[in-house]
Motif scaffolding. Sequence first.
Motif: not given
Length: 193
Positions: A138-147
Amino acid sequence: MTAKSIWLGVESLPIELMGLAVSHPNPIFCGCLSACQEHLAVAETVLEQAGRDPKALDWHEVAIGTTIGQGYLADLLRQCGPIEQIVWVWPEKAGALAKASATVPLDEALIRARTVVEGVVVMASGAAAAVASERGITVTLLLPDSVPANSPHEQGLWAFVERFAATANAASTPKGVSFRLLTQSAWRHATTP
């Protein structure tokens, strides 16, 4: 042999999430280690409190934006299997574009865009090469809560990551690699017991 969890760009992981990252039985952390001293201290504390050996932490200096870093990562992924998950953390530098004025110097915008694009592409290629036939990754792209709404650069990079993940997931799932996008708060809620 217990499967491993590989974290790329750990220097951009918020400190408050480090305890959750280190809770995996076999985490491997990659990134700019000189920027990770606070992360290392948190990880050691969490491991000590859990009765695990903090000296067993697996840290690697990996600059994905360099040829040497890309080769090192590919070799690490090949040698450290089995791998259960790879987590790519949205680079903190990319977020700096949102704080900049409306006119960002071209060189700076290109370097930051390259950081995001190269990080995602290199990580996805490494996952495809490392997947074992008997188990998926599983590859998770961990992003900030909002752009940030005021930054066309950030919105464009965010859109690239979303589109890449969707397209890569459709193409890679039959091969044993699944991609998912998670914001940091969604990951925190999914990981916290």
